[in-house]
Scaffold this motif. Structure first.
Motif, PDB file in Angstrom:
ATOM      1  N   ASN B  39       0.837  -1.200   0.000  1.00 24.29           N
ATOM      2  CA  ASN B  39       0.000   0.000   0.000  1.00 24.29           C
ATOM      3  C   ASN B  39       0.872   1.250   0.000  1.00 24.29           C
ATOM      4  O   ASN B  39       2.091   1.167   0.182  1.00 24.29           O
ATOM      5  CB  ASN B  39      -0.960  -0.001   1.200  1.00 24.29           C
ATOM      6  CG  ASN B  39      -0.222   0.086   2.515  1.00 24.29           C
ATOM      7  OD1 ASN B  39       0.372   1.109   2.818  1.00 24.29           O
ATOM      8  ND2 ASN B  39      -0.228  -0.994   3.286  1.00 24.29           N
ATOM      9  N   PHE B 255      -7.071   1.438  -5.838  1.00 27.45           N
ATOM     10  CA  PHE B 255      -5.753   1.873  -6.294  1.00 27.45           C
ATOM     11  C   PHE B 255      -5.551   3.344  -5.954  1.00 27.45           C
ATOM     12  O   PHE B 255      -4.487   3.747  -5.470  1.00 27.45           O
ATOM     13  CB  PHE B 255      -5.596   1.645  -7.802  1.00 27.45           C
ATOM     14  CG  PHE B 255      -4.224   2.028  -8.301  1.00 27.45           C
ATOM     15  CD1 PHE B 255      -3.140   1.180  -8.104  1.00 27.45           C
ATOM     16  CD2 PHE B 255      -4.004   3.236  -8.932  1.00 27.45           C
ATOM     17  CE1 PHE B 255      -1.872   1.539  -8.530  1.00 27.45           C
ATOM     18  CE2 PHE B 255      -2.735   3.604  -9.364  1.00 27.45           C
ATOM     19  CZ  PHE B 255      -1.663   2.747  -9.160  1.00 27.45           C
ATOM     20  N   ARG B 259      -4.404   1.356  -1.799  1.00 30.77           N
ATOM     21  CA  ARG B 259      -4.475  -0.020  -1.262  1.00 30.77           C
ATOM     22  C   ARG B 259      -4.197  -0.989  -2.414  1.00 30.77           C
ATOM     23  O   ARG B 259      -5.074  -1.670  -2.926  1.00 30.77           O
ATOM     24  CB  ARG B 259      -5.847  -0.275  -0.632  1.00 30.77           C
ATOM     25  CG  ARG B 259      -6.133   0.736   0.448  1.00 30.77           C
ATOM     26  CD  ARG B 259      -7.191   0.403   1.423  1.00 30.77           C
ATOM     27  NE  ARG B 259      -8.224  -0.528   1.060  1.00 30.77           N
ATOM     28  CZ  ARG B 259      -8.874  -1.279   1.935  1.00 30.77           C
ATOM     29  NH1 ARG B 259      -8.567  -1.214   3.194  1.00 30.77           N
ATOM     30  NH2 ARG B 259      -9.831  -2.066   1.554  1.00 30.77           N
ATOM     31  N   TYR B 260      -2.932  -1.006  -2.825  1.00 36.57           N
ATOM     32  CA  TYR B 260      -2.554  -1.775  -4.017  1.00 36.57           C
ATOM     33  C   TYR B 260      -2.771  -3.273  -3.848  1.00 36.57           C
ATOM     34  O   TYR B 260      -3.142  -3.960  -4.788  1.00 36.57           O
ATOM     35  CB  TYR B 260      -1.084  -1.530  -4.364  1.00 36.57           C
ATOM     36  CG  TYR B 260      -0.690  -0.076  -4.436  1.00 36.57           C
ATOM     37  CD1 TYR B 260      -1.461   0.845  -5.144  1.00 36.57           C
ATOM     38  CD2 TYR B 260       0.452   0.387  -3.802  1.00 36.57           C
ATOM     39  CE1 TYR B 260      -1.094   2.171  -5.197  1.00 36.57           C
ATOM     40  CE2 TYR B 260       0.818   1.723  -3.863  1.00 36.57           C
ATOM     41  CZ  TYR B 260       0.043   2.602  -4.554  1.00 36.57           C
ATOM     42  OH  TYR B 260       0.397   3.916  -4.607  1.00 36.57           O
TER      43      TYR B 260
END
Lengths: 466, 291
Positions: B39, B255, B259-260
């Motif tokens: 993240n 994204f 919050r990848y």
């Protein structure tokens, strides 16, 4: 032959996978790089050599540089664009304003920041949590503490753009002389013998009287996704009044939104107003951009707008004078306290920009006394600016309003409580869900708690460590 | 053996290299990140096992609703686009002869317009207060049919599906017309001699022989539907509330929030679903034609 072909292909694939695995470590470290070897370290360099910033808007050597400035649609005023033209005349530096629809702005900005492709200057809402979480200013923005205007800024406002003692943004916005309040049409109130409400019950009764007389009580532009959220966190002073120390408890993870009865009252009453039809039939598709048009024809009695709204209406519709309007605080949950927000739209210089010096020149130019005054005089919504030397243009009505709440004020919760402002648009969606009946007020509060916990854990906030 | 001599294996080398580099590797890496807490708030990336997937499939988080919205959108657009496009394709090959090409062009026209432009226009048309549709309905005395198309929780998804169908049928129709025109006319003549009605010819000749084309069309619609984003984003932004949020609007949302890990888990899930469902549809419809 066949076998050797197959093995060769397999070998290539394995080799590529090994390369990928070997390289895989790099991308996992990638997010670390900017913090270990911060890009921002390149940024302070120009502040160490502040020659151009001390010589704002030089008239001698004109450059042909274009700097880009991206902000949410309502943050870049006509007055600022005019100042931008003057700036270009003096310096040769062209300012390319990139105005993004407000409901998409934060997504676009975050995506650009995360992808390392932000504009030279980017707009953002100040507030220490936002600075750290939304914009990661220590990585993405240039330290502006050494700029000549830094000490001119109101300390309360500057604190909201400061992280670890470094000032990262210029809050060129009327944060202190302009609050969100219910703007009401005095003519309509007089006609139906209505007076300023002191409780929610009074407010509801006013709305019902207006509805009976075919007057839409409130204009509420829900379609923009953010405006209707104001009804909730802006009442922070009231939550704090009923539960002293609540903001600290929330920040320490010792209290939850879902357990607070005043917050529940606020949302329940908001839902009741919607269900009664107080926001009109088309609230969900009404747009903030239509605010002056909608309020100008006397068919709607009230709207939550900034205290500079009357001037805006008069500018667009000169026959509707600014003194048509009076103000009162949002009375949900029986609130009678003024909501003050020292945070506001702020300009940051992107640390990856190739034109940091030019961007600084632009901010210095805006801060020259005559330009500040031009901005205040020509921005209907700005009554003043939060800098020493800025004059105000309060109307008697507004002065009386501020005087009345001189000792009854508090800070709004999007600024006082961590992890609220970054989820503003999400809260907006939840409230629409509440209006539509898919979520209860209690569930809206629980969802806010859940998102706060997610953000806090991701940020490794010690209060959420257990 | 002969094939080996004509096409040496290394002919495929360049393409294979590019394919692996630009398709296989990113996918594999993407799958890896789906199992991490990557993240924007923290420089560390930690392996967290299936936590992201547990989050997606937990009932409290609302992701299941976005997945079901995506499935609903996909299923509805497959049915509406295919049925209407098939009807139009048959009409414009076997029925309407005069100016058939003009009609085809007019129906195909929306397909060449950018989805963004189409969505913005429809956003204006479907405005409940000032939109062309409601104004027209009111003017012809059908005001009771006027709806809050894009902002009513019950009408938002059907409205989005309607707009997408309007834009998409032209493209599907052109593919189906090509398929119908490839069916030899002799079959229809023979059926006519045997006394088959038009309806029987449609079900016994057109549909079976069109099945491979229908399989392609279904897979195209399926993949398009699962990764729908632009039409939803412009028309409703996933609202009202979360009523029209789909997997891709949430991936964009996650994204942009940094919050990848969760975003990657969602896209990996979609990637697997697309491959699985696409394969299943092709096998199913292919088996149908063989039967």
């Amino acid at each position: 032959m066949k076998i050797s072909n197959v093995s060769l292909v397999a070998l290539v694939l394995v080799a590529l996978l090994l390369i990928a695995c070997g390289g895989g470590a790099a991308p996992t470290q990638a997010p670390a790089q900017p913090t270990t070897a911060p890009v921002a370290t390149n940024a302070p360099a120009p502040t160490n050599a502040p020659a151009p910033t001390n010589a704002p808007a030089p008239t001698t050597a004109k450059s042909n540089v274009t700097i880009t400035y991206m902000a949410s649609q309502d943050w870049i005023t006509d007055a600022e664009q005019e100042l931008g033209k003057k700036f270009e005349e003096q310096t040769g530096i062209h300012v390319d304003y990139q105005i993004i629809p407000s409901d998409q702005y934060f997504n676009v900005l975050q995506t650009k920041l995360n992808a390392g492709e932000a504009t030279d200057i980017f707009g953002g809402q100040s507030g220490v949590t936002d600075l750290k979480l939304q914009y990661n200013v220590e990585k993405n923005a240039v330290d502006l503490s050494a700029e000549p205007w830094a000490k001119q800024e109101d300390p309360l406002v500057a604190a909201q753009a400061t992280v670890n003692g470094k000032l990262y943004g210029l809050t060129y916005w009327d944060t202190l002389g302009n609050v969100w309040a219910v703007n009401y049409n005095k003519d309509i109130f007089n006609k139906y013998n209505l007076s300023v409400p002191k409780t929610y019950a009074d407010f509801k009764a006013i709305c019902q009287t207006l509805l009976k007389n075919n007057i839409q009580p409130l204009f509420e532009p829900v379609s923009d996704g953010w405006h209707h959220v104001l009804w909730f966190p802006e009442l922070g002073p009231r939550y704090e009044q009923v539960t002293p120390g609540l903001a600290d408890q929330l920040n320490d993870n010792k209290a939850k939104f879902a357990d607070n009865p005043t917050m529940l009252d606020d949302l329940t009453q908001l839902k009741e107003l919607y269900d009664l039809g107080c926001f009109g039939k088309n609230a969900l598709s009404d747009a903030y951009a239509d605010r002056t048009k909608m309020m100008s024809d006397g068919k709607i009695a009230m709207t939550v707008m900034s205290t500079g709204f009357p001037q805006e209406v008069e500018k667009d519709y000169p026959n509707v004078k600014a003194d048509t309007w009076g103000f009162f605080v949002m009375p949900l949950a029986d609130n009678q306290l003024l909501n003050v927000n020292p945070a506001g739209p702020t300009k940051f210089i992107y640390s990856g920009s190739k034109h940091i010096d030019e961007a600084k020149q632009y901010l210095n130019f805006l801060m020259q006394p005559e330009n500040m005054q031009y901005y205040i005089d020509n921005s209907p919504r700005a009554n003043t600016l939060p800098f020493t030397g800025a004059k105000n243009k309060f109307t008697p009505e507004l002065q009386a309003f501020f005087d009345a709440y001189k000792d009854k004020r508090g800070t709004v919760y999007q600024t006082a409580v961590n992890y609220v402002n970054p989820q503003w648009i999400d809260i907006g969606k939840d409230i629409v869900g509440m209006f539509s009946g898919t979520l209860t007020p209690k569930q809206v509060l629980e969802t806010i708690d859940q998102r706060r916990a997610d953000m806090a854990k991701a940020a490794k906030d010690p209060a959420w460590a257990q | 053996m002969i094939r080996n001599k004509v096409y040496p294996f290394y002919f495929v080398g360049g393409a294979l290299l590019l394919y692996v580099l630009f398709f296989v590797l990113p996918s594999v890496m993407g799958l890896y990140y789906a199992f991490t807490d990557w993240n924007s708030y923290s420089p560390e990336v930690n392996f967290i096992g299936l936590d992201n997937f547990a989050l997606i499939f937990s009932s409290s988080q609302g992701y299941l609703r976005y997945i079901s919205n995506t499935i609903l959108f996909t299923f509805a657009t497959i049915v509406t686009k295919t049925v209407i496009a098939l009807g139009l394709a048959v009409l414009l090959t076997r029925g309407v002869r005069r100016l058939a090409h003009v009609h085809r062009m007019l129906i195909y026209l929306p397909a060449v317009l950018p989805m963004l432009a189409v969505s913005l226009i429809f956003k204006s048309i479907l405005n409940p207060a000032t939109g062309l549709l409601n104004e027209s309905l009111r003017n012809v005395g059908l005001g009771f049919m006027a709806q809050k198309w894009l902002v009513d929780i019950n009408w938002a998804m059907p409205s989005v599906i309607g707009v997408d169908t309007w834009k998409g049928i032209g493209y599907i129709m052109v593919i189906l017309i090509a398929g119908i025109e490839a069916i030899p006319r002799e079959y229809y003549e023979a059926a006519e001699i045997d006394g088959a009605s038009g309806w029987q010819a449609f079900w016994r000749i057109t549909i079976p022989l069109l099945m491979p084309v229908l399989a392609v069309v279904t897979v195209l619609n399926l993949l398009y539907g699962l990764k729908v984003f632009d039409v939803v984003f412009v028309l409703t932004k996933g609202g009202p509330g979360h009523a029209t949020d789909t997997v891709y609007t949430i991936i964009f949302d996650e994204f942009s929030k940094g919050r990848y890990g969760v975003a990657t888990a969602l896209s990996s899930l979609l990637f697997v679903a697309m491959i699985g469902l696409g394969y299943f549809v092709i096998r199913f419809m292919h088996r149908d034609t063989e039967a």
